[in-house]
Design a protein around this motif. Structure first.
Motif, PDB file in Angstrom:
ATOM      1  N   ARG A 159       0.831  -1.209   0.000  1.00  0.00           N
ATOM      2  CA  ARG A 159       0.000   0.000   0.000  1.00  0.00           C
ATOM      3  C   ARG A 159       0.863   1.256   0.000  1.00  0.00           C
ATOM      4  O   ARG A 159       0.598   2.213  -0.729  1.00  0.00           O
ATOM      5  N   LYS A 160       1.930   1.273   0.811  1.00  0.00           N
ATOM      6  CA  LYS A 160       2.798   2.464   0.910  1.00  0.00           C
ATOM      7  C   LYS A 160       3.671   2.652  -0.326  1.00  0.00           C
ATOM      8  O   LYS A 160       3.882   3.778  -0.772  1.00  0.00           O
ATOM      9  N   LEU A 161       4.192   1.572  -0.878  1.00  0.00           N
ATOM     10  CA  LEU A 161       5.103   1.681  -2.015  1.00  0.00           C
ATOM     11  C   LEU A 161       4.387   1.825  -3.357  1.00  0.00           C
ATOM     12  O   LEU A 161       4.832   2.576  -4.225  1.00  0.00           O
ATOM     13  N   PHE A 162       3.289   1.078  -3.537  1.00  0.00           N
ATOM     14  CA  PHE A 162       2.629   1.055  -4.840  1.00  0.00           C
ATOM     15  C   PHE A 162       1.225   1.638  -4.826  1.00  0.00           C
ATOM     16  O   PHE A 162       0.594   1.741  -5.877  1.00  0.00           O
ATOM     17  N   GLY A 163       0.710   1.944  -3.643  1.00  0.00           N
ATOM     18  CA  GLY A 163      -0.642   2.491  -3.546  1.00  0.00           C
ATOM     19  C   GLY A 163      -1.740   1.467  -3.813  1.00  0.00           C
ATOM     20  O   GLY A 163      -2.879   1.823  -4.076  1.00  0.00           O
ATOM     21  N   ILE A 164      -1.375   0.203  -3.763  1.00  0.00           N
ATOM     22  CA  ILE A 164      -2.331  -0.867  -4.031  1.00  0.00           C
ATOM     23  C   ILE A 164      -2.448  -1.739  -2.779  1.00  0.00           C
ATOM     24  O   ILE A 164      -1.452  -2.145  -2.201  1.00  0.00           O
TER      25      ILE A 164
END
Length: 182
Positions: A37-42
């Motif tokens: 979630r933090k690195l790719f927003g997924i």
């Protein structure tokens, strides 16, 4: 009796392995999901849902295991004040009453799971039958009840055996003997 002890110990080992694996899975899955979630927003919503159900499974299994190591709260102060057969009866009842309560809750949890099976509700993210997530409730309650009953067996077998002196009584014995020798 040795065969039952072997089965009981095997069951306990299986529980420990399952809880360890589930807890490691929960930890890794949540860390993976947070990083994703933090690195790719997924984010994968089913990971959170699966971790939540796995935590419920861990809780119920550990509650069952806690009974075998005497890890649950009970009124030990009362049994420490009592002596002889009265103390043994109270000790037996302090394990029988929770066993009856757990069997009662097991029954109602089982009824709830059967109703969920008939309705056919599915989980939102995982798309699995919801009753599989709730199945641990009757199983965990049955495990707690059985473990409570297992604790009663030695107390019943040793009911007519005289009690060994308590630690407070043992401290008094050497001083009396020392006075008699002098």
């Amino acid at each position: 009796m040795k065969a039952l002890r072997k089965i009981y110990n095997g069951f306990t080992l299986m529980e420990k392995i399952l809880v360890t694996a589930l807890f490691m899975f929960i930890t890794l899955a949540v860390v993976f999901d947070v990083l994703r979630r933090k690195l790719f927003g997924i984010s994968l919503p089913w990971i959170e849902e699966l971790s939540r159900y796995a935590l419920v499974y861990c809780t119920m299994i550990c509650a069952s295991m806690g009974i075998s190591i005497d890890g649950h709260t009970r009124m030990d102060a009362v049994t420490d004040l009592l002596h002889g057969k009265v103390a043994k009866i109270v000790r037996i009842l302090s394990n029988l009453i929770p066993a009856v309560g757990c069997f009662y809750l097991c029954y109602w949890a089982y009824i709830h799971v059967i109703k969920m099976m008939m309705v056919g509700t599915m989980t939102t993210g995982l798309k699995i039958p919801l009753w599989t997530c709730y199945l641990i409730m009757p199983l965990g309650m049955a495990g707690m009840a059985i473990r409570s009953l297992v604790l009663v067996i030695p107390d019943i077998c040793k009911f007519n055996v005289p009690d060994a002196p308590k630690a407070s009584e043992m401290d008094e014995i050497p001083t009396i003997q020392a006075e008699q020798e002098g």
